[in-house]
Design an enzyme around this catalytic site. Structure first.
Site, PDB file in Angstrom:
ATOM      1  N   GLU A 115    -122.167  11.939   7.178  1.00 18.31           N
ATOM      2  CA  GLU A 115    -122.886  13.210   7.323  1.00 18.31           C
ATOM      3  C   GLU A 115    -123.610  13.588   6.034  1.00 18.31           C
ATOM      4  OE1 GLU A 115    -119.765  12.493   8.042  1.00 18.31           O
ATOM      5  OE2 GLU A 115    -118.862  13.879   9.476  1.00 18.31           O
ATOM      6  N   ALA A 159    -103.623 -18.461  24.601  1.00 20.00           N
ATOM      7  CA  ALA A 159    -104.496 -19.479  25.182  1.00 20.00           C
ATOM      8  C   ALA A 159    -103.590 -20.475  25.885  1.00 20.00           C
ATOM      9  CB  ALA A 159    -105.300 -20.166  24.087  1.00 20.00           C
ATOM     10  N   ALA A 215     -98.006 -28.666  24.217  1.00 19.48           N
ATOM     11  CA  ALA A 215     -97.210 -29.747  24.822  1.00 19.48           C
ATOM     12  C   ALA A 215     -95.807 -29.722  24.218  1.00 19.48           C
ATOM     13  CB  ALA A 215     -97.877 -31.091  24.554  1.00 19.48           C
ATOM     14  N   TRP A 252    -106.963 -29.426  21.599  1.00 18.12           N
ATOM     15  CA  TRP A 252    -107.310 -28.043  21.878  1.00 18.12           C
ATOM     16  C   TRP A 252    -107.160 -27.756  23.355  1.00 18.12           C
ATOM     17  CZ3 TRP A 252    -107.407 -25.065  17.841  1.00 18.12           C
ATOM     18  CH2 TRP A 252    -107.827 -25.573  16.609  1.00 18.12           C
ATOM     19  N   GLU A 268    -101.500 -13.667  17.241  1.00 16.20           N
ATOM     20  CA  GLU A 268    -102.040 -14.974  17.643  1.00 16.20           C
ATOM     21  C   GLU A 268    -100.940 -15.987  17.932  1.00 16.20           C
ATOM     22  OE1 GLU A 268    -105.437 -16.931  16.593  1.00 16.20           O
ATOM     23  OE2 GLU A 268    -106.397 -15.250  15.593  1.00 16.20           O
ATOM     24  N   PRO A 305     -95.752 -18.514  21.241  1.00 11.99           N
ATOM     25  CA  PRO A 305     -95.124 -17.973  22.440  1.00 11.99           C
ATOM     26  C   PRO A 305     -93.883 -17.120  22.178  1.00 11.99           C
ATOM     27  CG  PRO A 305     -95.764 -20.254  22.768  1.00 11.99           C
ATOM     28  CD  PRO A 305     -95.999 -19.971  21.325  1.00 11.99           C
ATOM     29  N   ALA A 331     -95.040 -13.814  20.863  1.00  9.63           N
ATOM     30  CA  ALA A 331     -95.742 -13.111  21.950  1.00  9.63           C
ATOM     31  C   ALA A 331     -94.726 -12.440  22.877  1.00  9.63           C
ATOM     32  CB  ALA A 331     -96.622 -14.088  22.724  1.00  9.63           C
TER      33      ALA A 331
HETATM   34  N1  LIG Z   1    -101.816 -21.574  22.892  1.00 12.83           N
HETATM   35  C1  LIG Z   1    -101.675 -20.598  22.024  1.00 12.83           C
HETATM   36  O1  LIG Z   1    -102.259 -19.519  22.179  1.00 12.83           O
HETATM   37  C2  LIG Z   1    -100.795 -20.842  20.838  1.00 12.83           C
HETATM   38  C3  LIG Z   1    -100.840 -19.928  19.790  1.00 12.83           C
HETATM   39  C4  LIG Z   1     -99.993 -20.132  18.713  1.00 12.83           C
HETATM   40  C5  LIG Z   1     -99.132 -21.223  18.707  1.00 12.83           C
HETATM   41  N2  LIG Z   1     -99.138 -22.092  19.732  1.00 12.83           N
HETATM   42  C6  LIG Z   1     -98.182 -23.217  19.755  1.00 12.83           C
HETATM   43  O2  LIG Z   1     -96.879 -22.640  19.846  1.00 12.83           O
HETATM   44  C7  LIG Z   1     -95.935 -23.482  19.204  1.00 12.83           C
HETATM   45  C8  LIG Z   1     -95.033 -22.661  18.297  1.00 12.83           C
HETATM   46  O3  LIG Z   1     -94.412 -21.668  19.079  1.00 12.83           O
HETATM   47  P1  LIG Z   1     -93.041 -20.971  18.695  1.00 12.83           P
HETATM   48  O4  LIG Z   1     -92.688 -20.089  19.823  1.00 12.83           O
HETATM   49  O5  LIG Z   1     -92.095 -22.015  18.234  1.00 12.83           O
HETATM   50  O6  LIG Z   1     -93.428 -20.180  17.353  1.00 12.83           O
HETATM   51  P2  LIG Z   1     -93.776 -18.705  16.927  1.00 12.83           P
HETATM   52  O7  LIG Z   1     -93.726 -17.753  18.042  1.00 12.83           O
HETATM   53  O8  LIG Z   1     -95.010 -18.793  16.096  1.00 12.83           O
HETATM   54  O9  LIG Z   1     -92.575 -18.417  15.909  1.00 12.83           O
HETATM   55  C9  LIG Z   1     -91.263 -18.274  16.382  1.00 12.83           C
HETATM   56  C10 LIG Z   1     -90.326 -18.170  15.206  1.00 12.83           C
HETATM   57  O10 LIG Z   1     -90.489 -16.940  14.532  1.00 12.83           O
HETATM   58  C11 LIG Z   1     -89.229 -16.500  14.003  1.00 12.83           C
HETATM   59  N3  LIG Z   1     -88.971 -15.116  14.481  1.00 12.83           N
HETATM   60  C12 LIG Z   1     -88.661 -14.063  13.692  1.00 12.83           C
HETATM   61  N4  LIG Z   1     -88.521 -12.943  14.400  1.00 12.83           N
HETATM   62  C13 LIG Z   1     -88.750 -13.273  15.671  1.00 12.83           C
HETATM   63  C14 LIG Z   1     -88.742 -12.519  16.868  1.00 12.83           C
HETATM   64  N5  LIG Z   1     -88.498 -11.204  16.900  1.00 12.83           N
HETATM   65  N6  LIG Z   1     -89.013 -13.180  18.019  1.00 12.83           N
HETATM   66  C15 LIG Z   1     -89.295 -14.493  18.019  1.00 12.83           C
HETATM   67  N7  LIG Z   1     -89.314 -15.256  16.917  1.00 12.83           N
HETATM   68  C16 LIG Z   1     -89.041 -14.662  15.741  1.00 12.83           C
HETATM   69  C17 LIG Z   1     -88.201 -17.511  14.471  1.00 12.83           C
HETATM   70  O11 LIG Z   1     -88.060 -18.411  13.395  1.00 12.83           O
HETATM   71  P3  LIG Z   1     -86.692 -19.192  13.073  1.00 12.83           P
HETATM   72  O12 LIG Z   1     -86.572 -20.212  14.153  1.00 12.83           O
HETATM   73  O13 LIG Z   1     -86.929 -19.745  11.707  1.00 12.83           O
HETATM   74  O14 LIG Z   1     -85.601 -18.192  13.101  1.00 12.83           O
HETATM   75  C18 LIG Z   1     -88.874 -18.199  15.625  1.00 12.83           C
HETATM   76  O15 LIG Z   1     -88.447 -19.518  15.823  1.00 12.83           O
HETATM   77  C19 LIG Z   1     -96.729 -24.534  18.472  1.00 12.83           C
HETATM   78  O16 LIG Z   1     -96.644 -25.733  19.186  1.00 12.83           O
HETATM   79  C20 LIG Z   1     -98.156 -24.020  18.486  1.00 12.83           C
HETATM   80  O17 LIG Z   1     -99.082 -25.073  18.536  1.00 12.83           O
HETATM   81  C21 LIG Z   1     -99.938 -21.933  20.810  1.00 12.83           C
END
Ligand SMILES: NC(=O)c1ccc[n+]([C@@H]2O[C@H](COP(=O)([O-])OP(=O)(O)OC[C@H]3O[C@@H](n4cnc5c(N)ncnc54)[C@H](OP(=O)(O)O)[C@@H]3O)[C@@H](O)[C@H]2O)c1
Length: 331
Positions: A45, A146, A155, A162, A261, A264, A267
């Site tokens: 403003e 995604a 996988a 991708w 991002e 899983p 998320a």
């Molecule tokens: N397609 C997509 O959109 C996308 C996006 C991102 C990743 N990815 C894929 O997802 C895979 C990884 O997934 P992810 O589920 O293992 O990893 P993540 O969700 O990135 O991380 C999970 C880790 O975070 C920690 N954590 C701390 N507080 C948490 C809470 N409240 N809830 C859940 N976790 C918590 C834990 O670590 P600790 O085990 O050390 O305790 C847990 O194992 C990879 O293969 C990647 O390529 C895909």
């Protein structure tokens, strides 16, 4: 009003609002256009008033209610009153507790004709994080996922590059540019080593700060985002990081918008905590044809567990589909 919204397009003033102002002469000529560029910089403003040769009898169009308090700059209401402006057109009432209608009241008390609510929805859509933050005290949270058409995010061996196309990934960069921070879990940091930066041609705005939700394993220090001054939340003992604590902390830091991002696990955890405001789901034109790492882990035992969504938009992005949804009824 649309000109004042457009004036904010390449501004990044968070935690302050995105504000644009247009001064119009009694004959309808645009005298000046200005925007608030960054916290601590002059308000839109006052810039618009200073940038015009005449102000007496003019109309000031501003997307957000002018402030009525002294912060790092003086109150805009006083500058407007002193300028002799006859009319003020406001897009939205400022939800900040220090303003919230008092700016409009002050202008009206000074005899200025004030119209409120012009293109209100467009104004809110232009800065959703700000309105959410000033109302709730926490950032507006967007969850990006995604997955293949059959719901797999990666996988079984952790590979995911991708699942979606380059076009969809470019769209994700745009999404990043609209958020103050990008949240990612330890699992994704380890598996993918993402930079989480905005890499778009012609983008010169700030990079969203990374936020890492760490777990019980120690985070490898050689990961790209560790060089980007991440905010790290760490699990304590047997307890994982509480998403409600995360967004409360981010809100207190003045962060108005956050993009999750993945992966899983994170998320699912943020969804379960009820802190997700919007889901942006990219459906890759691919079939996994089996269970690897599902986009959202967990059991689906009975229909009572369902989370209902409202699809806000469905768009084709290259070969993929982008769905934006809000939660109608959480679990
Ligand atoms: N397609 C997509 O959109 C996308 C996006 C991102 C990743 N990815 C894929 O997802 C895979 C990884 O997934 P992810 O589920 O293992 O990893 P993540 O969700 O990135 O991380 C999970 C880790 O975070 C920690 N954590 C701390 N507080 C948490 C809470 N409240 N809830 C859940 N976790 C918590 C834990 O670590 P600790 O085990 O050390 O305790 C847990 O194992 C990879 O293969 C990647 O390529 C895909």
């Amino acid at each position: 009003m649309r000109m004042s919204i457009d004036a904010t397009r390449s501004t990044y003033p968070h935690p302050n609002p995105r504000v644009g102002a247009v001064l119009v002469s009694p004959d309808g000529d645009v005298l000046s256009v200005a925007a608030h560029s960054a916290a601590g910089e002059p308000h839109a403003e006052t810039l618009a008033l200073e940038g015009a040769s005449i102000t007496v009898g003019a109309t000031l169009v501003v997307n957000l209610e002018p402030c009525n308090h002294v912060a790092r700059t003086g109150p805009c209401t006083e500058a407007i009153i002193d300028s002799g402006v006859a009319h003020v057109v406001v897009g939205a009432v400022d939800p900040d507790a220090r303003v919230s209608g008092t700016g409009i009241e002050r202008l009206r008390d000074a005899g200025i004709d004030v119209e409120v609510g012009v293109l209100n929805e467009e104004v809110v859509a232009n800065d959703r994080g700000y309105f959410h933050h000033r109302t709730m005290g926490t950032p507006r949270v967007t969850l990006k996922l995604a997955a293949t058409l059959d719901g797999q995010a990666a996988a079984a061996d952790g590979t995911s590059r991708w699942i979606t196309s380059r076009d969809a990934r470019t769209d994700v960069h745009r999404l990043r540019s609209e958020n103050d921070v990008v949240i990612v879990g330890a699992g994704t940091v380890v598996a993918d080593d993402p930079a989480l930066t905005v890499r778009l041609e012609d983008y010169s705005g700030p990079q969203p700060r990374p936020v890492v939700i760490a777990g019980r394993r120690s985070l490898p220090l050689d990961r790209k985002i560790m060089q980007r001054d991440p905010i790290i939340f760490t699990a304590s003992g047997e307890y994982l990081v509480d998403p409600i604590e995360v967004i409360r902390d981010l809100g207190e830091r003045g962060i108005v918008s956050a993009l999750i991002e993945g992966g899983p696990s994170i998320a699912a955890s943020f969804l379960d905590a009820g802190v997700v405001d919007e889901i942006v789901w990219y459906v890759g034109a691919k079939l996994a044809r089996g269970t690897g790492i599902p986009a959202l882990p967990g059991a689906f035992e009975t229909m009572a567990d369902i989370t209902e969504l409202t699809f806000q938009s469905v768009q084709q992005v290259g070969p993929d589909v982008r769905i934006s949804a809000t939660l109608t009824k959480a679990r």
